[in-house]
Design a protein around this motif. Sequence first.
Motif, PDB file in Angstrom:
ATOM      1  N   ILE A  44       0.688  -1.127   0.168  1.00 49.91           N
ATOM      2  CA  ILE A  44       0.023  -0.048   0.034  1.00 49.91           C
ATOM      3  C   ILE A  44       0.893   1.207   0.059  1.00 49.91           C
ATOM      4  CG2 ILE A  44      -0.354  -0.175   2.571  1.00 49.91           C
ATOM      5  CD1 ILE A  44      -3.251   1.040   1.925  1.00 49.91           C
ATOM      6  N   VAL A  45       0.579   2.245  -0.930  1.00 46.82           N
ATOM      7  CA  VAL A  45       1.603   3.431  -1.106  1.00 46.82           C
ATOM      8  C   VAL A  45       0.818   4.718  -0.791  1.00 46.82           C
ATOM      9  CG1 VAL A  45       2.861   4.760  -2.758  1.00 46.82           C
ATOM     10  CG2 VAL A  45       2.853   1.972  -2.924  1.00 46.82           C
ATOM     11  N   TYR A  46       0.854   5.522   0.143  1.00 46.69           N
ATOM     12  CA  TYR A  46       0.431   6.400   0.423  1.00 46.69           C
ATOM     13  C   TYR A  46       1.196   7.843   0.665  1.00 46.69           C
ATOM     14  CZ  TYR A  46      -2.819   9.554   3.218  1.00 46.69           C
ATOM     15  OH  TYR A  46      -3.391  10.719   3.810  1.00 46.69           O
ATOM     16  N   ARG A  47       0.613   8.888   0.267  1.00 48.02           N
ATOM     17  CA  ARG A  47       1.655   9.911  -0.078  1.00 48.02           C
ATOM     18  C   ARG A  47       1.683  10.841   1.474  1.00 48.02           C
ATOM     19  NH1 ARG A  47      -2.084  14.386  -3.211  1.00 48.02           N
ATOM     20  NH2 ARG A  47      -3.979  14.100  -1.681  1.00 48.02           N
ATOM     21  N   GLY A  48       0.917  10.540   2.466  1.00 43.28           N
ATOM     22  CA  GLY A  48       0.593  10.915   3.811  1.00 43.28           C
ATOM     23  C   GLY A  48       1.681  10.455   4.766  1.00 43.28           C
ATOM     24  N   ALA A  49       2.110  11.110   5.600  1.00 40.74           N
ATOM     25  CA  ALA A  49       3.456  10.490   6.250  1.00 40.74           C
ATOM     26  C   ALA A  49       2.808   9.389   7.381  1.00 40.74           C
ATOM     27  CB  ALA A  49       4.055  11.551   7.227  1.00 40.74           C
ATOM     28  N   THR A  50       1.283   9.803   7.902  1.00 39.98           N
ATOM     29  CA  THR A  50       0.977   8.712   8.725  1.00 39.98           C
ATOM     30  C   THR A  50      -0.637   8.568   8.224  1.00 39.98           C
ATOM     31  OG1 THR A  50      -0.120  10.592   9.967  1.00 39.98           O
ATOM     32  CG2 THR A  50       1.942   9.543  10.741  1.00 39.98           C
ATOM     33  N   TRP A  51      -1.303   7.252   8.545  1.00 41.60           N
ATOM     34  CA  TRP A  51      -2.583   7.106   8.217  1.00 41.60           C
ATOM     35  C   TRP A  51      -3.651   8.203   8.765  1.00 41.60           C
ATOM     36  CZ3 TRP A  51      -1.636   3.813   4.700  1.00 41.60           C
ATOM     37  CH2 TRP A  51      -0.568   2.960   4.855  1.00 41.60           C
ATOM     38  N   ASP A  62      -5.760  -3.364  12.593  1.00 37.07           N
ATOM     39  CA  ASP A  62      -5.574  -4.449  11.779  1.00 37.07           C
ATOM     40  C   ASP A  62      -4.515  -4.192  10.601  1.00 37.07           C
ATOM     41  OD1 ASP A  62      -6.008  -7.022  10.597  1.00 37.07           O
ATOM     42  OD2 ASP A  62      -8.083  -6.399   9.499  1.00 37.07           O
ATOM     43  N   LEU A  63      -4.512  -2.915  10.089  1.00 33.31           N
ATOM     44  CA  LEU A  63      -3.577  -2.584   8.949  1.00 33.31           C
ATOM     45  C   LEU A  63      -2.173  -2.583   9.775  1.00 33.31           C
ATOM     46  CD1 LEU A  63      -2.746  -1.777   6.007  1.00 33.31           C
ATOM     47  CD2 LEU A  63      -3.200   0.475   6.932  1.00 33.31           C
ATOM     48  N   GLU A  64      -2.147  -2.002  10.642  1.00 31.69           N
ATOM     49  CA  GLU A  64      -0.795  -1.512  11.342  1.00 31.69           C
ATOM     50  C   GLU A  64      -0.405  -3.039  11.822  1.00 31.69           C
ATOM     51  OE1 GLU A  64      -1.338   3.006  12.824  1.00 31.69           O
ATOM     52  OE2 GLU A  64      -1.956   1.413  14.364  1.00 31.69           O
ATOM     53  N   ASN A  65      -1.082  -3.786  12.353  1.00 33.86           N
ATOM     54  CA  ASN A  65      -0.468  -4.972  12.760  1.00 33.86           C
ATOM     55  C   ASN A  65      -0.044  -5.777  11.667  1.00 33.86           C
ATOM     56  OD1 ASN A  65      -0.781  -4.566  15.407  1.00 33.86           O
ATOM     57  ND2 ASN A  65      -2.881  -5.341  15.541  1.00 33.86           N
ATOM     58  N   ARG A  66      -0.803  -5.824  10.469  1.00 36.73           N
ATOM     59  CA  ARG A  66      -0.432  -6.485   9.306  1.00 36.73           C
ATOM     60  C   ARG A  66       1.131  -6.026   8.636  1.00 36.73           C
ATOM     61  NH1 ARG A  66      -4.116  -8.372  11.110  1.00 36.73           N
ATOM     62  NH2 ARG A  66      -2.285  -9.443  11.955  1.00 36.73           N
ATOM     63  N   ILE A  67       1.165  -4.781   8.892  1.00 34.55           N
ATOM     64  CA  ILE A  67       2.379  -4.082   8.286  1.00 34.55           C
ATOM     65  C   ILE A  67       3.456  -4.477   9.362  1.00 34.55           C
ATOM     66  CG2 ILE A  67       3.562  -1.878   7.996  1.00 34.55           C
ATOM     67  CD1 ILE A  67       0.696  -0.823   7.022  1.00 34.55           C
ATOM     68  N   ALA A  69       3.783  -7.088  11.017  1.00 35.24           N
ATOM     69  CA  ALA A  69       3.984  -8.597  10.840  1.00 35.24           C
ATOM     70  C   ALA A  69       4.835  -8.910   9.593  1.00 35.24           C
ATOM     71  CB  ALA A  69       2.911  -9.397  10.941  1.00 35.24           C
ATOM     72  N   GLY A  70       4.903  -7.630   8.622  1.00 34.66           N
ATOM     73  CA  GLY A  70       5.433  -8.061   7.350  1.00 34.66           C
ATOM     74  C   GLY A  70       4.631  -8.601   6.359  1.00 34.66           C
ATOM     75  N   GLU A  71       3.178  -8.617   6.705  1.00 30.05           N
ATOM     76  CA  GLU A  71       2.363  -9.464   5.797  1.00 30.05           C
ATOM     77  C   GLU A  71       1.564  -8.570   4.841  1.00 30.05           C
ATOM     78  OE1 GLU A  71       0.387 -12.521   9.225  1.00 30.05           O
ATOM     79  OE2 GLU A  71      -0.265 -10.589   9.235  1.00 30.05           O
ATOM     80  N   ILE A  72       1.716  -7.145   4.910  1.00 28.76           N
ATOM     81  CA  ILE A  72       1.373  -6.065   4.156  1.00 28.76           C
ATOM     82  C   ILE A  72       2.538  -5.097   4.114  1.00 28.76           C
ATOM     83  CG2 ILE A  72      -0.072  -3.882   3.548  1.00 28.76           C
ATOM     84  CD1 ILE A  72      -2.435  -5.583   4.702  1.00 28.76           C
ATOM     85  N   GLN A  73       3.219  -4.851   2.903  1.00 33.81           N
ATOM     86  CA  GLN A  73       4.261  -3.847   2.790  1.00 33.81           C
ATOM     87  C   GLN A  73       3.621  -2.454   2.713  1.00 33.81           C
ATOM     88  OE1 GLN A  73       7.307  -5.112   3.123  1.00 33.81           O
ATOM     89  NE2 GLN A  73       6.249  -7.090   3.148  1.00 33.81           N
ATOM     90  N   ALA A  74       4.123  -1.489   3.130  1.00 36.90           N
ATOM     91  CA  ALA A  74       3.694  -0.094   3.389  1.00 36.90           C
ATOM     92  C   ALA A  74       4.649   0.773   2.903  1.00 36.90           C
ATOM     93  CB  ALA A  74       3.148   0.396   4.643  1.00 36.90           C
ATOM     94  N   ARG A  75       4.375   1.892   2.100  1.00 44.54           N
ATOM     95  CA  ARG A  75       5.187   2.891   1.712  1.00 44.54           C
ATOM     96  C   ARG A  75       4.457   4.324   2.112  1.00 44.54           C
ATOM     97  NH1 ARG A  75       7.402  -1.236   1.276  1.00 44.54           N
ATOM     98  NH2 ARG A  75       8.856  -1.909  -0.155  1.00 44.54           N
ATOM     99  N   LEU A  76       4.734   4.815   3.196  1.00 45.93           N
ATOM    100  CA  LEU A  76       4.261   6.228   3.627  1.00 45.93           C
ATOM    101  C   LEU A  76       5.205   7.235   3.145  1.00 45.93           C
ATOM    102  CD1 LEU A  76       3.150   5.036   6.903  1.00 45.93           C
ATOM    103  CD2 LEU A  76       1.508   6.012   5.202  1.00 45.93           C
ATOM    104  N   GLY A  77       4.432   8.424   2.899  1.00 51.52           N
ATOM    105  CA  GLY A  77       5.265   9.572   2.449  1.00 51.52           C
ATOM    106  C   GLY A  77       5.723   9.401   1.131  1.00 51.52           C
TER     107      GLY A  77
END
Length: 196
Positions: A44-51, A62-67, A69-77
């Motif tokens: 999941i790619v998001y331009r904001g620095a935080t959700w 749910d999202l934060e825990n998946r991230i 645990a490495g189950e979902i990759q996130a790119r913030l900012g």
Amino acid sequence: MPHVHHYFDEAHLSYGLDVVVIGGKNSAVEAALQLFRAGARVTIVYRGATWPKSVKYWLRPDLENRIKAGEIQARLGSQVTQITPRDVVVRGALGNEERIPASRVYPLIGFHPDFELFKRMGIAFDPDSGRPKINPETLETSVPGIHVAGSVTAGTKISEIFIENGRFDGEKIFGSAAERLQAQNLYQGIRRETGE
Ligand SMILES: Cc1cc2nc3c(=O)[nH]c(=O)nc-3n(C[C@H](O)[C@H](O)[C@H](O)COP(=O)(O)OP(=O)(O)OC[C@H]3O[C@@H](n4cnc5c(N)ncnc54)[C@H](O)[C@@H]3O)c2cc1C
């Protein structure tokens, strides 16, 4: 491109695939979680620095825990600079560029109704908010006989409409079940009297 979807369709089509979801609000977060649970490899790619604060309180952990645990990759900012048939090019917070493999891409970054449809039908609407001009009692638009219901009544602020409030629009337009029955009886009575 055919693998880029602006509407979330069906998570199971992404089983076993690399998928990039662009956005950080409820649509994107909900899609990322569903895609992960359907067996996709999700970034999941998001331009904001935080959700954003508007993310529902039951989705955020749910999202934060998946991230975590490495189950979902996130790119913030991070900003998407290009989508190719094979990957999504992202510029990170530090200006670094990354290519994330993607067989399917979901840019879920906002939605508004089809204002061209309003124009074609001659329905008056506020150009700033996109709200059609309606009678709040009956939801009839400026075009007699054309009513609107649900999220389209809110123009660009579709998040004001939920299933919980939008579902009452039908009664405003058509009347309650009792009112409809009364109207039907009246109509049948007139037909009997006039013999038509
Ligand atoms: C991620 C997400 C989570 C949500 N969670 C909740 C929740 O937990 N609880 C809740 O109460 N609400 C929730 N909502 C809101 C809820 O989904 C909406 O309020 C509801 O779906 C609105 O219903 P609607 O019929 O007005 O519009 P929609 O469900 O958007 O239906 C509009 C339909 O019109 C079609 N359409 C659009 N333009 C045209 C055109 N020109 N010609 C023909 N067809 C067209 C579209 O394809 C669509 O099928 C959520 C929304 C999202 C995006």
